[in-house]
Design an enzyme around this catalytic site. Structure first.
Site, mmCIF file in Angstrom:
data_model
loop_
_atom_site.group_PDB
_atom_site.id
_atom_site.type_symbol
_atom_site.label_atom_id
_atom_site.label_comp_id
_atom_site.label_asym_id
_atom_site.label_seq_id
_atom_site.Cartn_x
_atom_site.Cartn_y
_atom_site.Cartn_z
ATOM 1 N N GLU A 39 48.488 -33.489 -53.126
ATOM 2 C CA GLU A 39 47.801 -34.129 -54.236
ATOM 3 C C GLU A 39 47.394 -35.502 -53.753
ATOM 4 O OE1 GLU A 39 46.782 -34.016 -57.491
ATOM 5 O OE2 GLU A 39 46.158 -36.183 -57.024
ATOM 6 N N GLY A 46 47.402 -34.898 -62.700
ATOM 7 C CA GLY A 46 46.104 -34.391 -62.675
ATOM 8 C C GLY A 46 45.387 -35.763 -63.726
ATOM 9 N N ALA A 275 30.008 -41.209 -71.493
ATOM 10 C CA ALA A 275 30.749 -39.875 -71.642
ATOM 11 C C ALA A 275 29.600 -38.899 -71.747
ATOM 12 C CB ALA A 275 31.672 -39.871 -72.734
ATOM 13 N N ASP A 318 39.305 -26.870 -64.016
ATOM 14 C CA ASP A 318 37.866 -27.429 -63.805
ATOM 15 C C ASP A 318 36.974 -27.126 -62.676
ATOM 16 O OD1 ASP A 318 38.974 -28.796 -66.157
ATOM 17 O OD2 ASP A 318 38.522 -30.664 -65.736
ATOM 18 N N HIS A 450 54.872 -21.723 -97.832
ATOM 19 C CA HIS A 450 54.361 -22.499 -98.970
ATOM 20 C C HIS A 450 55.110 -23.950 -99.174
ATOM 21 C CE1 HIS A 450 51.655 -23.477 -102.488
ATOM 22 N NE2 HIS A 450 52.795 -23.530 -103.092
HETATM 23 P P1 FAD Z 1 42.735 -32.217 -62.722
HETATM 24 O O1 FAD Z 1 43.652 -32.294 -63.814
HETATM 25 O O2 FAD Z 1 41.255 -32.814 -62.498
HETATM 26 O O3 FAD Z 1 43.564 -32.347 -61.526
HETATM 27 C C1 FAD Z 1 42.958 -32.219 -60.328
HETATM 28 C C2 FAD Z 1 44.132 -33.025 -59.003
HETATM 29 O O4 FAD Z 1 43.349 -32.517 -57.912
HETATM 30 C C3 FAD Z 1 43.986 -34.364 -59.419
HETATM 31 O O5 FAD Z 1 45.306 -35.052 -59.512
HETATM 32 C C4 FAD Z 1 43.225 -34.746 -58.000
HETATM 33 O O6 FAD Z 1 43.720 -36.076 -57.714
HETATM 34 C C5 FAD Z 1 43.430 -33.674 -57.161
HETATM 35 N N1 FAD Z 1 42.522 -33.561 -56.030
HETATM 36 C C6 FAD Z 1 41.316 -33.589 -56.182
HETATM 37 N N2 FAD Z 1 40.759 -33.580 -55.037
HETATM 38 C C7 FAD Z 1 41.846 -33.453 -54.026
HETATM 39 C C8 FAD Z 1 41.906 -33.263 -52.552
HETATM 40 N N3 FAD Z 1 40.710 -32.804 -51.696
HETATM 41 N N4 FAD Z 1 42.943 -33.035 -52.083
HETATM 42 C C9 FAD Z 1 44.324 -33.096 -52.911
HETATM 43 N N5 FAD Z 1 44.148 -33.338 -54.172
HETATM 44 C C10 FAD Z 1 43.087 -33.328 -54.711
HETATM 45 N N6 FAD Z 1 41.674 -30.968 -72.016
HETATM 46 C C11 FAD Z 1 42.245 -30.477 -72.905
HETATM 47 O O7 FAD Z 1 42.578 -29.191 -72.871
HETATM 48 N N7 FAD Z 1 42.802 -31.162 -74.029
HETATM 49 C C12 FAD Z 1 42.471 -32.685 -74.234
HETATM 50 O O8 FAD Z 1 42.924 -33.055 -75.225
HETATM 51 C C13 FAD Z 1 41.881 -33.153 -73.263
HETATM 52 N N8 FAD Z 1 41.306 -34.462 -73.163
HETATM 53 C C14 FAD Z 1 40.704 -35.065 -72.298
HETATM 54 C C15 FAD Z 1 40.498 -36.313 -72.305
HETATM 55 C C16 FAD Z 1 39.872 -36.893 -71.272
HETATM 56 C C17 FAD Z 1 39.346 -38.386 -71.386
HETATM 57 C C18 FAD Z 1 39.365 -36.331 -70.297
HETATM 58 C C19 FAD Z 1 38.685 -36.946 -69.236
HETATM 59 C C20 FAD Z 1 39.651 -35.010 -70.130
HETATM 60 C C21 FAD Z 1 40.216 -34.063 -71.148
HETATM 61 N N9 FAD Z 1 40.624 -32.800 -71.194
HETATM 62 C C22 FAD Z 1 41.261 -32.256 -72.098
HETATM 63 C C23 FAD Z 1 40.185 -32.153 -69.790
HETATM 64 C C24 FAD Z 1 41.474 -31.794 -69.002
HETATM 65 O O9 FAD Z 1 41.972 -33.197 -68.451
HETATM 66 C C25 FAD Z 1 41.042 -31.092 -67.761
HETATM 67 O O10 FAD Z 1 40.359 -29.872 -68.168
HETATM 68 C C26 FAD Z 1 42.161 -30.711 -66.957
HETATM 69 O O11 FAD Z 1 42.752 -31.980 -66.220
HETATM 70 C C27 FAD Z 1 41.983 -29.834 -65.688
HETATM 71 O O12 FAD Z 1 42.854 -29.535 -65.067
HETATM 72 P P2 FAD Z 1 42.654 -29.320 -63.355
HETATM 73 O O13 FAD Z 1 44.072 -28.933 -62.821
HETATM 74 O O14 FAD Z 1 41.698 -28.324 -63.169
HETATM 75 O O15 FAD Z 1 42.291 -30.723 -62.771
HETATM 76 P P1 NAD Z 2 30.852 -33.062 -73.188
HETATM 77 O O1 NAD Z 2 30.026 -32.130 -72.663
HETATM 78 O O2 NAD Z 2 31.700 -32.860 -74.467
HETATM 79 O O3 NAD Z 2 29.881 -34.209 -73.909
HETATM 80 C C1 NAD Z 2 28.638 -34.721 -73.471
HETATM 81 C C2 NAD Z 2 27.851 -35.081 -74.631
HETATM 82 O O4 NAD Z 2 26.648 -35.945 -73.951
HETATM 83 C C3 NAD Z 2 27.058 -33.896 -75.029
HETATM 84 O O5 NAD Z 2 26.911 -33.923 -76.588
HETATM 85 C C4 NAD Z 2 25.604 -34.201 -74.637
HETATM 86 O O6 NAD Z 2 24.398 -33.460 -75.191
HETATM 87 C C5 NAD Z 2 25.423 -35.590 -74.184
HETATM 88 N N1 NAD Z 2 24.661 -36.129 -73.243
HETATM 89 C C6 NAD Z 2 24.599 -35.877 -72.158
HETATM 90 N N2 NAD Z 2 23.654 -36.554 -71.305
HETATM 91 C C7 NAD Z 2 23.204 -37.334 -72.352
HETATM 92 C C8 NAD Z 2 22.242 -38.558 -72.091
HETATM 93 N N3 NAD Z 2 21.934 -39.087 -70.929
HETATM 94 N N4 NAD Z 2 22.148 -39.429 -73.373
HETATM 95 C C9 NAD Z 2 22.856 -39.311 -74.425
HETATM 96 N N5 NAD Z 2 23.807 -38.001 -74.441
HETATM 97 C C10 NAD Z 2 23.891 -37.386 -73.503
HETATM 98 O O7 NAD Z 2 31.438 -34.226 -72.362
HETATM 99 P P2 NAD Z 2 32.438 -35.192 -72.329
HETATM 100 O O8 NAD Z 2 32.715 -35.775 -73.856
HETATM 101 O O9 NAD Z 2 32.070 -36.136 -71.189
HETATM 102 O O10 NAD Z 2 33.776 -34.475 -71.953
HETATM 103 C C11 NAD Z 2 33.775 -33.649 -70.607
HETATM 104 C C12 NAD Z 2 34.746 -32.510 -70.621
HETATM 105 O O11 NAD Z 2 36.078 -32.956 -70.982
HETATM 106 C C13 NAD Z 2 34.500 -31.737 -72.139
HETATM 107 O O12 NAD Z 2 33.314 -30.960 -72.017
HETATM 108 C C14 NAD Z 2 35.752 -31.184 -72.026
HETATM 109 O O13 NAD Z 2 35.943 -29.884 -71.437
HETATM 110 C C15 NAD Z 2 36.676 -32.213 -71.592
HETATM 111 N N6 NAD Z 2 37.388 -32.949 -72.865
HETATM 112 C C16 NAD Z 2 38.190 -32.228 -73.459
HETATM 113 C C17 NAD Z 2 38.694 -32.694 -74.504
HETATM 114 C C18 NAD Z 2 39.924 -31.966 -75.674
HETATM 115 O O14 NAD Z 2 40.169 -30.847 -75.480
HETATM 116 N N7 NAD Z 2 40.018 -32.618 -76.717
HETATM 117 C C19 NAD Z 2 38.872 -34.015 -74.860
HETATM 118 C C20 NAD Z 2 38.080 -34.874 -73.676
HETATM 119 C C21 NAD Z 2 37.446 -34.058 -72.646
#
Ligand code: FAD
Ligand code: NAD
Length: 484
Positions: A39, A46, A275, A318, A450
């Protein structure tokens, strides 16, 4: 041998300790595969745990409490304006993520999964080099198999790079250093709307700019409408079909220029949150020295068993494509470990739920009406409005609906969409129904407690069945009429 210069031989190395990586390692250990995790950050969990799902949901809970207290006035209970102690809120949020991180580290330890902190870079299909290693970690790992779970990072605004503490990505926004008076959110997707909701509740004047013609593009419009109506009251404005065309640091804030048909003139904001999506972490890690294939968007190409084109390397989460959601990553991690253990496992799930944790929440799974239209699939759809739900009324919930999408021939449940508070909790039943191949009758005949919001799933299926029965009766009448 000098520590830090040693090579460790392992059966499996999992790269990344996010919700894709650590469940893969735990499942592999359960199945008897000797494995380690590498990591890059000095913490496990993550993006999801440290700068994503969990901290954002903690802050959204705080926003919900504020919203509920305001709403209580409508049934005769008034609270004074909330006092917000940002330091306390931040440290509570950090205590939540800290406890969960400890839990993950503990689970890995008891499963015998060692975690090495350092950045992995492939030298070839058998070896990784570790950069910036913590003390005690090897500098090289020789592996039989690797599971790549390196996740993703935020996209930036192309051509508008600016070094400014006022320009935030989601990680910066989650830090809640202060409550900006005026916040611009660029992107009306998941992060924009969730973080916009948090900041609006804390007192910011929030403007959202979205380049398409609606919030949450791709989600069924009838589900988005109640959220849209709510956000129009909570946000200062929502600018659709609009993009940011210029960013300039001024004394009073960031001056933002817009482009688009109805774009307003330049405006100044205290903070700007970008975002606009995320990109996979597949670059700069030496994948070109392996057989792994990467597509045009940078995602690692995998098959149903999470195998890449390189027979020693699998990929999950991802880095391996859309939807970028934690629960997809976790399921894939488990599949990848099982595949390596020789089990007949595949990521062949019919339904991946999605939840936007706004107020109200939107959740869906399986086939949506939008997707059905795009793919020319004939479906039926029926809705149950929450105005007819006893539980929704006792909770004083203004808007909400549950929709079932079904195959009119077989009556199989193909998709479910829900908008309303706690939609994210309710969708799990629908996911199970789709995975189990449930019909409308299965949902109708299942007794739901219910009064609960879960009844709305059964009621939507009942409405769908009634529609089909009316159509059948009409058809019989028409056929009888033709015969006489
Ligand atoms: P990550 O969680 O990104 O983990 C990857 C890990 O790999 C990291 O710890 C990183 O440091 C490590 N890494 C990267 N490169 C290397 C390397 N070369 N060597 C060693 N380690 C490395 N998803 C949901 O389902 N529900 C939500 O409510 C939700 N909310 C979100 C809110 C926000 C603000 C954001 C940004 C994302 C949200 N997501 C949500 C998306 C979710 O966080 C991701 O889909 C998820 O974390 C992906 O998991 P992952 O294990 O693929 O990668
Ligand atoms: P997103 O893809 O959900 O939304 C990005 C938005 O930005 C879209 O509506 C797009 O049309 C718009 N956009 C793109 N370029 C633009 C520009 N130049 N000007 C104005 N609007 C523009 O992406 P996000 O909100 O950054 O989130 C990233 C990913 O993280 C999500 O797709 C999701 O997979 C994950 N995520 C999930 C959750 C959850 O599960 N509740 C919460 C946060 C993030």
């Amino acid at each position: 041998m000098v520590i830090g210069e040693m090579t460790q031989d392992v059966d499996l190395v999992v790269i990344g300790a996010g919700p894709g990586g650590y469940p893969a390692a735990l499942r592999a250990a359960e199945l008897g595969i000797k494995c380690v995790i590498v990591e890059a950050k000095k913490k496990v969990g993550g993006v999801c745990l440290n700068e994503g799902c969990i901290p954002s949901k903690a802050l959204l809970h705080a926003a919900e409490v504020i919203g509920e207290a305001e709403h209580a006035e409508s049934f005769g209970i008034s609270f004074s304006k909330p006092k917000i102690d940002l330091d306390k809120l931040r440290s509570w949020k950090e205590s939540v993520t800290g406890k969960l991180a400890q839990g993950i580290a503990g689970m890995c330890k008891s499963a015998g999964v060692e975690i090495f902190y350092g950045r992995a870079v492939f030298e070839d299909s058998r070896n990784i080099r570790l950069e910036d290693v913590a003390e005690g970690a090897p500098s090289r790992i020789k592996f039989k198999h690797a599971i790549l779970a390196t996740g993703s990072r935020p996209l930036t605004l192309r051509g508008l790079d600016l070094e400014s503490p006022r320009l935030l990505d989601s990680t910066g926004a989650l830090d809640i250093k202060d409550i900006p008076g005026k916040l611009l959110v660029v992107g009306g997707g998941y992060i924009g709307l969730e973080m916009g909701t948090v900041y609006a509740a804390l007192g910011s004047e929030v403007t959202v700019v979205e380049m398409t013609d609606g919030l949450l593009p791709g989600v069924d419009r009838d589900l988005v409408r109640p959220l849209d109506n709510h956000l129009k009251q909570k946000f200062k404005s929502i600018l659709l079909n609009t993009k940011v065309s210029g960013l300039k640091e001024t004394k009073g804030g960031l001056e933002v220029a817009f482009e688009g048909q109805d774009a307003p003139g330049s405006m100044v904001f205290d903070k700007v949150l970008v975002a606009v999506g995320r990109r996979p972490n597949s670059d700069g890690i030496g994948l070109e020295k392996t057989g792994v294939e990467i597509d045009k968007q940078g995602f690692v190409v995998i098959d149903e068993q999470c195998r890449t084109q390189d027979k020693r390397i699998l990929a999950v989460g991802d880095v391996s494509g859309q939807p970028m959601l934690a629960h997809r990553a976790t399921r894939q991690g488990v599949v990848a470990a099982e595949v390596l253990a020789g089990l007949p496992s595949a990521f062949d799930n019919r339904a991946i739920p999605a939840v936007v944790f706004t107020e109200p929440e939107i959740a869906w799974c399986g086939l949506t009406e939008t997707e059905a239209r795009a793919k020319n699939i004939t479906v039926g759809a029926a809705k149950f409005p929450w105005s007819a739900s006893g539980r929704a009324q006792t909770l004083s919930l203004a808007a909400g609906q549950t929709k079932v999408v079904f195959d009119p021939e077989s009556t199989l449940v193909l998709g479910v969409g829900i908008v309303g508070p706690r939609a994210g909790e309710l969708i799990a039943e629908a996911v199970l129904a789709i995975e189990m191949g449930a019909t409308l009758e299965d949902l109708v005949a299942t007794i739901h407690p219910h009064p609960t919001l879960s009844e709305t799933v059964m009621e939507a299926a009942t409405a769908a069945r009634a529609r089909l029965e009316r159509q059948k009766a009409q058809k019989s009448r028409e056929e009888a009429g033709t015969r006489t």
